[in-house]
Design a protein around this motif. Structure first.
Motif, PDB file in Angstrom:
ATOM      1  N   ILE A 101      30.907  -1.213  52.302  1.00  0.00           N
ATOM      2  CA  ILE A 101      32.017  -0.131  52.185  1.00  0.00           C
ATOM      3  C   ILE A 101      32.688  -0.330  51.088  1.00  0.00           C
ATOM      4  O   ILE A 101      33.199  -1.455  50.698  1.00  0.00           O
ATOM      5  CB  ILE A 101      32.889  -0.015  53.301  1.00  0.00           C
ATOM      6  CG1 ILE A 101      32.056   0.350  54.548  1.00  0.00           C
ATOM      7  CG2 ILE A 101      33.994   0.768  53.172  1.00  0.00           C
ATOM      8  CD1 ILE A 101      32.801   0.339  56.037  1.00  0.00           C
ATOM      9  N   ASP A 102      32.742   0.391  50.167  1.00  0.00           N
ATOM     10  CA  ASP A 102      33.559   0.427  48.769  1.00  0.00           C
ATOM     11  C   ASP A 102      33.804   1.588  48.411  1.00  0.00           C
ATOM     12  O   ASP A 102      32.677   2.234  47.654  1.00  0.00           O
ATOM     13  CB  ASP A 102      32.573  -0.546  47.720  1.00  0.00           C
ATOM     14  CG  ASP A 102      33.330  -0.636  46.549  1.00  0.00           C
ATOM     15  OD1 ASP A 102      34.251  -0.352  46.445  1.00  0.00           O
ATOM     16  OD2 ASP A 102      32.601  -1.418  45.725  1.00  0.00           O
ATOM     17  N   MET A 103      34.951   2.296  48.682  1.00  0.00           N
ATOM     18  CA  MET A 103      34.889   3.757  48.582  1.00  0.00           C
ATOM     19  C   MET A 103      36.638   4.113  48.500  1.00  0.00           C
ATOM     20  O   MET A 103      37.238   3.287  49.006  1.00  0.00           O
ATOM     21  CB  MET A 103      34.410   4.420  49.628  1.00  0.00           C
ATOM     22  CG  MET A 103      34.639   4.279  51.012  1.00  0.00           C
ATOM     23  SD  MET A 103      34.036   4.956  52.540  1.00  0.00           S
ATOM     24  CE  MET A 103      32.501   4.410  52.132  1.00  0.00           C
ATOM     25  N   PRO A 104      36.551   5.339  47.763  1.00  0.00           N
ATOM     26  CA  PRO A 104      38.090   5.647  47.732  1.00  0.00           C
ATOM     27  C   PRO A 104      38.551   6.269  48.960  1.00  0.00           C
ATOM     28  O   PRO A 104      37.766   6.743  49.747  1.00  0.00           O
ATOM     29  CB  PRO A 104      38.074   6.759  46.529  1.00  0.00           C
ATOM     30  CG  PRO A 104      36.717   7.269  46.768  1.00  0.00           C
ATOM     31  CD  PRO A 104      35.799   5.939  47.215  1.00  0.00           C
ATOM     32  N   LEU A 105      39.860   6.342  49.200  1.00  0.00           N
ATOM     33  CA  LEU A 105      40.723   7.091  50.346  1.00  0.00           C
ATOM     34  C   LEU A 105      41.440   8.222  49.788  1.00  0.00           C
ATOM     35  O   LEU A 105      41.767   8.304  48.709  1.00  0.00           O
ATOM     36  CB  LEU A 105      41.556   5.820  50.927  1.00  0.00           C
ATOM     37  CG  LEU A 105      41.040   4.585  51.656  1.00  0.00           C
ATOM     38  CD1 LEU A 105      42.092   3.720  52.114  1.00  0.00           C
ATOM     39  CD2 LEU A 105      40.187   4.948  52.788  1.00  0.00           C
ATOM     40  N   SER A 106      41.307   9.170  50.738  1.00  0.00           N
ATOM     41  CA  SER A 106      42.037  10.466  50.413  1.00  0.00           C
ATOM     42  C   SER A 106      42.984  10.729  51.631  1.00  0.00           C
ATOM     43  O   SER A 106      42.436  10.381  52.530  1.00  0.00           O
ATOM     44  CB  SER A 106      41.261  11.553  50.351  1.00  0.00           C
ATOM     45  OG  SER A 106      40.466  11.265  48.847  1.00  0.00           O
ATOM     46  N   MET A 107      44.276  11.402  51.287  1.00  0.00           N
ATOM     47  CA  MET A 107      44.889  11.960  52.404  1.00  0.00           C
ATOM     48  C   MET A 107      44.436  13.204  52.786  1.00  0.00           C
ATOM     49  O   MET A 107      44.422  13.914  51.835  1.00  0.00           O
ATOM     50  CB  MET A 107      46.487  11.941  52.031  1.00  0.00           C
ATOM     51  CG  MET A 107      47.476  12.394  53.096  1.00  0.00           C
ATOM     52  SD  MET A 107      47.911  11.115  54.173  1.00  0.00           S
ATOM     53  CE  MET A 107      49.013  10.291  53.008  1.00  0.00           C
ATOM     54  N   PRO A 108      44.105  13.493  54.264  1.00  0.00           N
ATOM     55  CA  PRO A 108      43.734  14.796  54.604  1.00  0.00           C
ATOM     56  C   PRO A 108      44.895  15.738  54.109  1.00  0.00           C
ATOM     57  O   PRO A 108      45.931  15.414  54.087  1.00  0.00           O
ATOM     58  CB  PRO A 108      43.696  14.887  55.877  1.00  0.00           C
ATOM     59  CG  PRO A 108      43.250  13.268  56.401  1.00  0.00           C
ATOM     60  CD  PRO A 108      44.417  12.626  55.212  1.00  0.00           C
ATOM     61  N   GLY A 161      46.009  18.106  56.124  1.00  0.00           N
ATOM     62  CA  GLY A 161      46.808  18.414  57.444  1.00  0.00           C
ATOM     63  C   GLY A 161      47.834  17.203  57.456  1.00  0.00           C
ATOM     64  O   GLY A 161      48.752  17.556  58.380  1.00  0.00           O
ATOM     65  N   LEU A 162      47.702  16.235  56.800  1.00  0.00           N
ATOM     66  CA  LEU A 162      48.739  15.182  56.520  1.00  0.00           C
ATOM     67  C   LEU A 162      49.474  15.337  55.328  1.00  0.00           C
ATOM     68  O   LEU A 162      50.180  14.202  54.952  1.00  0.00           O
ATOM     69  CB  LEU A 162      48.242  13.884  56.826  1.00  0.00           C
ATOM     70  CG  LEU A 162      47.534  13.511  58.068  1.00  0.00           C
ATOM     71  CD1 LEU A 162      46.909  12.129  58.269  1.00  0.00           C
ATOM     72  CD2 LEU A 162      48.553  13.693  59.400  1.00  0.00           C
ATOM     73  N   GLY A 163      49.362  16.213  54.632  1.00  0.00           N
ATOM     74  CA  GLY A 163      50.268  16.509  53.644  1.00  0.00           C
ATOM     75  C   GLY A 163      49.341  16.097  52.127  1.00  0.00           C
ATOM     76  O   GLY A 163      50.005  16.063  51.118  1.00  0.00           O
ATOM     77  N   GLY A 164      48.182  15.609  52.250  1.00  0.00           N
ATOM     78  CA  GLY A 164      47.359  14.994  51.143  1.00  0.00           C
ATOM     79  C   GLY A 164      46.790  16.420  50.250  1.00  0.00           C
ATOM     80  O   GLY A 164      46.720  17.366  50.673  1.00  0.00           O
ATOM     81  N   ASP A 165      45.875  15.733  49.216  1.00  0.00           N
ATOM     82  CA  ASP A 165      45.209  16.601  48.594  1.00  0.00           C
ATOM     83  C   ASP A 165      43.975  17.172  49.332  1.00  0.00           C
ATOM     84  O   ASP A 165      43.047  17.947  48.928  1.00  0.00           O
ATOM     85  CB  ASP A 165      44.921  16.254  46.976  1.00  0.00           C
ATOM     86  CG  ASP A 165      44.191  15.124  47.027  1.00  0.00           C
ATOM     87  OD1 ASP A 165      43.883  14.495  47.930  1.00  0.00           O
ATOM     88  OD2 ASP A 165      44.265  14.474  45.819  1.00  0.00           O
ATOM     89  N   GLY A 166      43.346  16.140  50.282  1.00  0.00           N
ATOM     90  CA  GLY A 166      41.928  16.571  50.803  1.00  0.00           C
ATOM     91  C   GLY A 166      41.038  16.208  50.043  1.00  0.00           C
ATOM     92  O   GLY A 166      39.865  16.665  50.063  1.00  0.00           O
ATOM     93  N   GLY A 167      41.095  15.175  48.994  1.00  0.00           N
ATOM     94  CA  GLY A 167      40.309  14.702  48.177  1.00  0.00           C
ATOM     95  C   GLY A 167      38.974  14.389  48.747  1.00  0.00           C
ATOM     96  O   GLY A 167      38.655  14.400  49.965  1.00  0.00           O
ATOM     97  N   ASP A 168      37.933  13.532  47.828  1.00  0.00           N
ATOM     98  CA  ASP A 168      36.602  13.565  48.208  1.00  0.00           C
ATOM     99  C   ASP A 168      36.702  11.981  48.940  1.00  0.00           C
ATOM    100  O   ASP A 168      35.381  11.722  49.462  1.00  0.00           O
ATOM    101  CB  ASP A 168      35.665  13.171  47.145  1.00  0.00           C
ATOM    102  CG  ASP A 168      35.489  14.833  46.322  1.00  0.00           C
ATOM    103  OD1 ASP A 168      35.642  15.833  47.078  1.00  0.00           O
ATOM    104  OD2 ASP A 168      35.242  14.760  45.055  1.00  0.00           O
ATOM    105  N   GLY A 169      37.572  11.320  49.060  1.00  0.00           N
ATOM    106  CA  GLY A 169      37.847   9.951  49.853  1.00  0.00           C
ATOM    107  C   GLY A 169      37.636  10.078  51.157  1.00  0.00           C
ATOM    108  O   GLY A 169      37.964  11.139  51.813  1.00  0.00           O
TER     109      GLY A 169
END
Length: 142
Positions: free
Chosen positions: A26-33, A35-43
């Motif tokens: 596991i070596d990956m970016p995280l994104s904020m959904p 629904g939680l106020g994030g951008d829903g990115g690819d992570g």
């Protein structure tokens, strides 16, 4: 108690950062959904990682219980739905729904017994017991 295995994962930057395990798979970016106020990115997000881990662990427990009962599950699967909820006081809570599909098990009572017994022995179920709501479903072909 004897430790059989320890996984080590490090996250930098919280929910919008990066997660990496010590041994590398596991070596990956995280994104904020969104629904939680994030951008829903690819992570990925923690709920996706938890759902992946819980469904895999529960599937292993389900297979073990089926072997003990000498039952063939067929090409089985477990799908975890992990939800995050906000209480009136602002605290956040998780809930889980585990959908178990066992095409090799035609008897609903047997399927329910296997799922309930798997829930008793699965380490993730044991860790979450009395901490989050967990709903167990048996999926059937209709």
């Amino acid at each position: 108690m004897k430790t059989l295995y320890t996984a080590k994962a490090t996250t930098t930057g919280g929910r919008k950062g990066h997660v990496k395990t010590e041994d590398g798979p596991i070596d990956m970016p995280l994104s904020m959904p969104k629904g939680l106020g994030g951008d829903g990115g690819d992570g990925v997000n923690p709920e996706q990682l938890f759902g992946s881990a819980y469904s895999a662990c529960f599937g292993g427990a389900l297979n073990l219980v089926a072997q003990q009962h000498k039952v063939d599950l067929g090409d089985y699967s477990v799908t975890a739905h992990i939800s995050i909820h906000k209480e009136d006081d602002g605290n956040l809570l998780l809930s889980a729904v585990l959908d178990s599909y066992m095409p090799g098990v035609s008897d609903i009572e047997t399927a329910e017994t296997l799922v309930n017994e798997a829930h008793e022995i699965c380490p993730f179920s044991r860790a979450t017991r009395d901490n989050i709501d967990v709903t167990l479903n048996v999926l059937r072909d209709e």
